[in-house]
Design an enzyme around this catalytic site. Structure first.
Site, short mmCIF file in Angstrom:
data_model
loop_
_atom_site.label_atom_id
_atom_site.label_comp_id
_atom_site.label_asym_id
_atom_site.label_seq_id
_atom_site.Cartn_x
_atom_site.Cartn_y
_atom_site.Cartn_z
CB ALA A 32 -0.97 -0.01 1.17
N GLY A 36 5.69 8.47 1.01
CA GLY A 36 6.66 8.25 2.08
C GLY A 36 7.60 7.10 1.73
CG HIS A 37 6.08 3.08 1.51
ND1 HIS A 37 4.72 3.19 1.52
CD2 HIS A 37 6.41 2.37 2.62
CE1 HIS A 37 4.22 2.57 2.58
NE2 HIS A 37 5.23 2.06 3.27
CE LYS A 153 3.29 6.55 9.49
NZ LYS A 153 2.73 5.69 10.56
NE ARG A 190 -2.12 0.97 10.79
CZ ARG A 190 -2.57 -0.22 11.14
NH1 ARG A 190 -3.84 -0.49 11.04
NH2 ARG A 190 -1.73 -1.14 11.57
#
Ligand code: PAF
Length: 288
Positions: A32, A36-37, A153, A190
């Site tokens: 998902a 950020g990834h 995070k 999420r």
């Protein structure tokens, strides 16, 4: 981009890269994927000659089956994002493939998260960081000597995996800044589970962190006063607060530090409906 479906194949690929004197950047994920990834992947590409990503939704780190089932899954989109962003190899695996020595009828013994797993996340997600340490230990052993990239995070997770890397002697863990929406909301897989009307309310988490930062910049050094500054904002929202806490980032403790702080990390976990959100901010630096 090479797409491998087992940790054993990934281990072989990583070993062969090292034999060819390549340096490996590794980004562990549960899929998902979001910006950020991709920022982690981008950094991994810049600092290494080759890079790989794992996608594995680790059941060991979910305390509740419903949360595991609800976790967003977008494999096709993830694979095209990775290919478009210069990933050289992505691997997946099953729990059985990651732990081939364990009889599938038996439960997998968890590695205790250790000192950095104490408090905060431990209190609200008991066993979660044990599950993280257990899978990350396997992932590190699949990829071997490398640089591994994690987002700030998940602050307590970064402490646990850095501790793991020190214990096993590799990889070099690189902690990268949190990527945010324009609203300040920290990117998280999420977030896609939030309803449109919840999106503005959850930005109060960032506002609460900013309030603590503002107090710090005005000279406030008492952890309880800093905590209250966050709490006041969160309590005025419809978020359900799990914790709004201050810790010394260099001297982790399960309970809050007391006295006059010289460095501080503000950490928040809160729920909006069924979605759990976490975020944090270093108070004693210049970043906004
Ligand atoms: O941060 C995550 O996505 C996960 O906790 C990790 C590090 C991939 C382990 O499953």
């Amino acid at each position: 981009m090479l797409h491998l479906s087992s940790p054993a194949e990934a281990k072989e690929w990583c070993a062969s890269q090292r034999r060819q004197n390549q340096t490996i950047g590794f980004v562990p994920t549960m899929g998902a994927l979001h910006r950020g990834h991709l920022s982690l992947l981008n950094r991994a590409r810049q600092e290494n000659t080759t890079c790989c990503v794992s996608i594995f939704i680790n059941p060991l780190q979910f305390e509740d089956g419903q949360d595991f089932d609800a976790y967003p899954r977008n494999l096709d989109t993830d694979l095209s994002l990775l290919a478009d962003n210069g990933c050289d190899m992505v691997f997946e695996g099953t729990l059985e493939q990651f732990f081939p020595e364990i009889d599938p009828k038996d439960s997998i013994p968890l590695i205790p998260a250790g000192h950095f797993g104490k408090g905060l996340e431990e209190e609200f997600r008991p066993g979660h960081l044990d599950g993280v340490r257990t899978i990350v230990d396997r992932l590190f052993k699949v990829v071997g000597e490398s640089k591994a990239y994690f987002g700030e995070k998940d602050f307590q997770q970064t402490l646990v995996v850095s501790d793991l890397a020190r214990a096993i002697g590799y990889p070099e863990v690189i902690v990268c800044p949190t990527v945010r929406e324009v609203s300040g909301l920290a990117l998280s897989s999420r977030n896609s589970l939030l309803k449109a009307e919840q999106a503005s309310e959850v930005t109060q988490i960032y506002q609460a962190l900013l309030a603590a930062k503002k107090f710090w910049q005005q000279g406030e050094r008492d952890p309880e006063t800093l905590r209250c500054a966050m709490n006041d904002i969160l309590e005025a929202s419809t978020l359900v607060i799990e914790y709004a806490a201050i810790r010394d980032p260099e001297n982790w403790s399960a309970s809050p530090p007391y006295g006059h702080l010289t460095q501080a990390q503000a950490l928040i976990a809160a729920r909006m409906g069924s979605v759990r959100l976490i975020d944090n901010m270093r108070l004693d630096n210049e970043t906004p």
